[in-house]
Design a protein around this motif. Structure first.
Motif, PDB file in Angstrom:
ATOM      1  N   GLU A   1      30.968  32.741  32.961  1.00 56.23           N
ATOM      2  CA  GLU A   1      29.554  32.799  33.357  1.00 56.23           C
ATOM      3  C   GLU A   1      29.391  32.522  34.846  1.00 56.23           C
ATOM      4  N   ARG A   2      30.135  31.533  35.358  1.00 55.13           N
ATOM      5  CA  ARG A   2      30.061  31.236  36.794  1.00 55.13           C
ATOM      6  C   ARG A   2      30.620  32.391  37.630  1.00 55.13           C
ATOM      7  N   ILE A   3      31.725  32.968  37.153  1.00 60.89           N
ATOM      8  CA  ILE A   3      32.329  34.089  37.871  1.00 60.89           C
ATOM      9  C   ILE A   3      31.361  35.267  37.948  1.00 60.89           C
ATOM     10  N   GLU A   4      30.754  35.624  36.823  1.00 59.39           N
ATOM     11  CA  GLU A   4      29.842  36.775  36.808  1.00 59.39           C
ATOM     12  C   GLU A   4      28.600  36.523  37.652  1.00 59.39           C
ATOM     13  N   ALA A   5      28.160  35.271  37.725  1.00 60.75           N
ATOM     14  CA  ALA A   5      27.019  34.947  38.593  1.00 60.75           C
ATOM     15  C   ALA A   5      27.374  35.192  40.050  1.00 60.75           C
ATOM     16  N   ARG A   6      28.601  34.839  40.443  1.00 58.55           N
ATOM     17  CA  ARG A   6      29.033  35.077  41.822  1.00 58.55           C
ATOM     18  C   ARG A   6      29.153  36.578  42.087  1.00 58.55           C
ATOM     19  N   VAL A   7      29.718  37.310  41.121  1.00 65.16           N
ATOM     20  CA  VAL A   7      29.877  38.753  41.279  1.00 65.16           C
ATOM     21  C   VAL A   7      28.520  39.423  41.434  1.00 65.16           C
ATOM     22  N   ALA A   8      27.557  38.988  40.639  1.00 62.25           N
ATOM     23  CA  ALA A   8      26.225  39.601  40.665  1.00 62.25           C
ATOM     24  C   ALA A   8      25.491  39.376  41.980  1.00 62.25           C
ATOM     25  N   ALA A   9      25.934  38.418  42.761  1.00 62.60           N
ATOM     26  CA  ALA A   9      25.273  38.126  44.037  1.00 62.60           C
ATOM     27  C   ALA A   9      25.563  39.192  45.092  1.00 62.60           C
ATOM     28  N   SER A  10      26.547  40.068  44.834  1.00 62.17           N
ATOM     29  CA  SER A  10      26.877  41.143  45.765  1.00 62.17           C
ATOM     30  C   SER A  10      26.591  42.482  45.112  1.00 62.17           C
TER      31      SER A  10
ATOM     32  N   SER B   1      37.410  34.309  42.316  1.00 60.48           N
ATOM     33  CA  SER B   1      36.700  33.340  41.474  1.00 60.48           C
ATOM     34  C   SER B   1      37.524  32.950  40.262  1.00 60.48           C
ATOM     35  N   VAL B   2      38.285  33.897  39.721  1.00 62.60           N
ATOM     36  CA  VAL B   2      39.198  33.559  38.624  1.00 62.60           C
ATOM     37  C   VAL B   2      40.171  32.479  39.088  1.00 62.60           C
ATOM     38  N   ALA B   3      40.713  32.644  40.286  1.00 60.32           N
ATOM     39  CA  ALA B   3      41.631  31.652  40.830  1.00 60.32           C
ATOM     40  C   ALA B   3      40.948  30.301  40.989  1.00 60.32           C
ATOM     41  N   SER B   4      39.713  30.308  41.474  1.00 64.11           N
ATOM     42  CA  SER B   4      38.980  29.053  41.671  1.00 64.11           C
ATOM     43  C   SER B   4      38.718  28.347  40.351  1.00 64.11           C
ATOM     44  N   GLU B   5      38.390  29.121  39.315  1.00 60.84           N
ATOM     45  CA  GLU B   5      38.109  28.514  38.010  1.00 60.84           C
ATOM     46  C   GLU B   5      39.369  27.926  37.376  1.00 60.84           C
ATOM     47  N   LEU B   6      40.528  28.480  37.706  1.00 59.01           N
ATOM     48  CA  LEU B   6      41.775  27.961  37.160  1.00 59.01           C
ATOM     49  C   LEU B   6      42.307  26.757  37.938  1.00 59.01           C
ATOM     50  N   GLN B   7      41.771  26.548  39.138  1.00 61.18           N
ATOM     51  CA  GLN B   7      42.302  25.502  40.010  1.00 61.18           C
ATOM     52  C   GLN B   7      42.346  24.118  39.363  1.00 61.18           C
ATOM     53  N   PRO B   8      41.294  23.702  38.626  1.00 62.72           N
ATOM     54  CA  PRO B   8      41.337  22.342  38.059  1.00 62.72           C
ATOM     55  C   PRO B   8      42.339  22.160  36.920  1.00 62.72           C
ATOM     56  N   ALA B   9      42.876  23.244  36.389  1.00 62.58           N
ATOM     57  CA  ALA B   9      43.755  23.145  35.224  1.00 62.58           C
ATOM     58  C   ALA B   9      45.145  22.678  35.637  1.00 62.58           C
TER      59      ALA B   9
ATOM     60  N   ASP C   1      28.036  45.277  46.541  1.00 61.69           N
ATOM     61  CA  ASP C   1      29.149  46.095  47.004  1.00 61.69           C
ATOM     62  C   ASP C   1      30.302  45.976  46.008  1.00 61.69           C
ATOM     63  N   PRO C   2      30.687  47.055  45.334  1.00 57.50           N
ATOM     64  CA  PRO C   2      31.760  46.967  44.341  1.00 57.50           C
ATOM     65  C   PRO C   2      33.077  46.426  44.899  1.00 57.50           C
ATOM     66  N   ALA C   3      33.388  46.729  46.159  1.00 58.75           N
ATOM     67  CA  ALA C   3      34.620  46.204  46.753  1.00 58.75           C
ATOM     68  C   ALA C   3      34.540  44.688  46.876  1.00 58.75           C
ATOM     69  N   GLN C   4      33.417  44.215  47.347  1.00 59.89           N
ATOM     70  CA  GLN C   4      33.237  42.772  47.436  1.00 59.89           C
ATOM     71  C   GLN C   4      33.193  42.142  46.051  1.00 59.89           C
ATOM     72  N   GLN C   5      32.576  42.832  45.110  1.00 54.77           N
ATOM     73  CA  GLN C   5      32.528  42.309  43.744  1.00 54.77           C
ATOM     74  C   GLN C   5      33.939  42.115  43.183  1.00 54.77           C
ATOM     75  N   LEU C   6      34.827  43.074  43.455  1.00 52.72           N
ATOM     76  CA  LEU C   6      36.208  42.971  42.980  1.00 52.72           C
ATOM     77  C   LEU C   6      36.906  41.771  43.622  1.00 52.72           C
ATOM     78  N   ALA C   7      36.737  41.632  44.941  1.00 50.37           N
ATOM     79  CA  ALA C   7      37.357  40.502  45.641  1.00 50.37           C
ATOM     80  C   ALA C   7      36.802  39.176  45.126  1.00 50.37           C
ATOM     81  N   ILE C   8      35.487  39.132  44.956  1.00 50.56           N
ATOM     82  CA  ILE C   8      34.851  37.907  44.456  1.00 50.56           C
ATOM     83  C   ILE C   8      35.363  37.584  43.057  1.00 50.56           C
ATOM     84  N   TYR C   9      35.465  38.618  42.224  1.00 51.01           N
ATOM     85  CA  TYR C   9      35.912  38.389  40.846  1.00 51.01           C
ATOM     86  C   TYR C   9      37.305  37.778  40.816  1.00 51.01           C
ATOM     87  N   LEU C  10      38.242  38.402  41.508  1.00 51.72           N
ATOM     88  CA  LEU C  10      39.621  37.926  41.483  1.00 51.72           C
ATOM     89  C   LEU C  10      39.755  36.527  42.077  1.00 51.72           C
TER      90      LEU C  10
END
Length: 202
Positions: free
Chosen positions: A70-79, A92-100, A81-90
């Protein structure tokens, strides 16, 4: 507040606490008694999440990936530009995994039902990447590539990350590996006619 809403609120609070603990310390070593002692709560409070320790683990892991998505898709939706959306998505996945922690991922790999949840989310992420690549190619902000191939290749790398093969080969943890994957995908798909500063999301 109606009783069902109070129950839902308490359950969500407990899930949040469980997510934080499991990400930091894993879950295999904890019994229900250990968890009750750690959170200074009754066993019935924990069983409000799910009726057994195994189901509590699965519910917590599912909650972790759901809230992260949900947090990732919220960040993606803020752009737009599909290119930026792809970069943000990837990224953001890394950021969400960071605490694990490594312990969390080891426990995840060893417990089939929880690992299935991880695999489901990895497969979803690969499909999402494929969709974003398709959109980017369609509007001309990414190089014309075979989106299904990119999605399949990303899925293979994500699967290797999930299985621990990338960490074994490179020493990178999951979050680091996803960041390198993001860099690889975005660099390879960037339109060479665009200035470098426009190729990646800030």
């Amino acid at each position: 507040m109606p009783s069902h809403e109070r129950f839902r609120t308490r359950r969500e609070k407990m899930l949040g606490q469980l997510r934080e603990l499991f990400l930091a310390e894993g879950f295999a070593s904890f019994s229900i008694g250990d968890l009750a002692e750690r959170f200074r709560c009754s066993r019935s409070t924990l069983y409000a999440v799910a009726p057994s320790k195994e189901q509590i683990v699965v519910a917590t892991v599912r909650s972790y990936f759901k809230t992260g998505a949900e947090r990732i898709e919220a960040r993606v939706a803020a752009s737009a530009d599909p290119a930026q959306q792809l970069a943000i998505y990837l990224e953001s996945v890394a950021s969400e995994l960071q605490p694990a922690s490594a312990t969390f991922f080891a426990d995840l790999a060893d417990f089939g039902p929880a690992n299935e949840v991880y695999q489901e989310n990895t497969q979803y992420a690969a499909r999402r990447v494929q969709d974003l690549v398709t959109q980017g190619v369609k509007v001309g902000v990414l190089r014309p590539v075979h989106a299904s191939f990119v999605g399949a290749a990303v899925a293979e790398v994500m699967g290797s990350i999930q299985r621990g093969a990338i960490q074994e080969a490179t020493g990178l943890d999951s979050a680091q590996a996803y960041r390198h994957l993001a860099d690889l995908v975005m660099t390879s798909l960037a339109d060479p006619k665009k200035p470098a500063h426009e190729r990646r999301a800030t």
